[in-house]
Enzyme design. Structure first.
Site, PDB file in Angstrom:
ATOM      1  N   TYR A 102       6.893   5.756  -8.368  1.00 13.53           N
ATOM      2  CA  TYR A 102       5.806   5.699  -7.389  1.00 13.53           C
ATOM      3  C   TYR A 102       5.072   7.032  -7.370  1.00 13.53           C
ATOM      4  CZ  TYR A 102       3.660   4.647  -2.794  1.00 13.53           C
ATOM      5  OH  TYR A 102       2.787   4.422  -1.754  1.00 13.53           O
ATOM      6  N   LYS A 106       4.078   2.338  -9.752  1.00 14.62           N
ATOM      7  CA  LYS A 106       3.220   2.029  -8.612  1.00 14.62           C
ATOM      8  C   LYS A 106       2.271   3.210  -8.451  1.00 14.62           C
ATOM      9  CE  LYS A 106       3.092   1.173  -3.622  1.00 14.62           C
ATOM     10  NZ  LYS A 106       3.859   1.188  -2.349  1.00 14.62           N
TER      11      LYS A 106
END
Length: 294
Positions: free
Chosen positions: A138, A166
């Site tokens: 992420y 992400k």
């Protein structure tokens, strides 16, 4: 577009429902998870930032993950938020997530302590080595204070269990380059840029607003898969007021919970301090935006 990615295409960073006294409502969490899967989600992130992970204990995270896996683990990918700014603690979180039945883990860039890029490589590799689960990295420099560099992406992509990203860094050009150079499955982590990420080649998104408009987001993703770009743009434009209401008025978890409460999916929009519930003006704005989406 390629076949459905291993970690799903339409995912939400799920809220953690709480009672007015601040305790976690596991029954409500199972209702939210079931509601989203029934409406077309094929993945959920549990105990991400939208799940208020900074203010929930390890024991609460474990109970929440097990409840969601029990409810929908046979019908969708359940990804456990396991990252932090402490590698040792993150490694333990990854191991606990595997024991609790998670299908993958989300590993945020370590925040606040601003490690060098070599530290990021070592951190992500340590988490990937901690279990047999695939890892979604992420990248969110607006919260972590540091972005993942190109060379770091190339190095971590060599690890067989680091499979996805992400992306919430807001740079579509860089995202497109990294998709091509790393071969990692790329997910939009920014609600306002979901369609843009799809254009550049992302395989899906991990949203916040998507949990209060799950059908619309499924429609947009399906339109992209079918190359019906006019339809995808139409859904995107319909969602603009709602994205603004959820993401640009106050904090996303606050408004996502308010929206789910307005829809009757959860009973209470309670959050834990330092978050505070949406006020009357914010709730009215959200109600109007939800009505506009239909």
């Amino acid at each position: 577009m390629a076949d459905a990615p291993a970690l799903g295409r339409v995912l939400s960073a799920m809220v953690t429902p709480m009672r007015p006294d601040g305790s976690i409502d596991l029954d409500a969490a199972q209702r939210v998870a079931t509601h989203l899967v029934d409406a077309g989600h094929d993945g959920l992130v549990v105990s991400g930032t939208t799940g208020e992970s900074p203010t929930t204990s390890a024991e609460e995270k474990d109970e929440l993950l097990r409840a969601v896996v029990d409810a929908v683990g046979d019908r969708c990918v359940v990804i456990a938020g396991a990252g932090s700014n402490d590698t040792a603690k993150s490694v333990e979180s990854v191991r606990h997530a595997q024991k609790a039945g998670a299908h993958a883990v989300l590993a945020v860039t370590p925040y606040y302590n601003k490690p060098p890029q070599a530290g990021l490589v070592a951190h992500f590799r340590a988490l990937a080595d901690a279990s047999d689960l695939p890892v979604m990295v992420y990248d969110i420099p607006g919260r972590s204070g540091i972005a993942i560099a190109r060379e770091t992406y190339l190095r971590i992509a060599e690890h067989e269990r680091i499979t996805a990203v992400k992306d919430a860094r807001g740079d579509l050009w860089f995202a497109g380059e990294m998709m091509q150079e790393t071969g990692l499955d790329w997910y939009s982590g920014d609600d306002a840029m979901n369609l843009g990420h799809f254009v550049y080649g992302a395989v899906g998104f991990v949203g916040v607003t998507s949990q209060v408009a799950p059908v619309a987001y499924r429609e947009m993703a399906d339109a992209v898969v079918d190359s019906r770009w006019d339809d995808a743009r139409a859904v995107h434009r319909r969602l603009v007021p709602l994205v603004n209401a959820v993401m640009n008025v106050t904090q996303g978890a606050i408004m996502a919970k308010a929206g789910l409460a307005l829809q009757g999916v959860i009973e209470s929009p309670s959050v834990r301090l330092p978050l505070v519930e949406a006020d009357d003006v914010q709730t009215a704005l959200l109600r109007d935006a939800l009505s506009a989406v239909g």
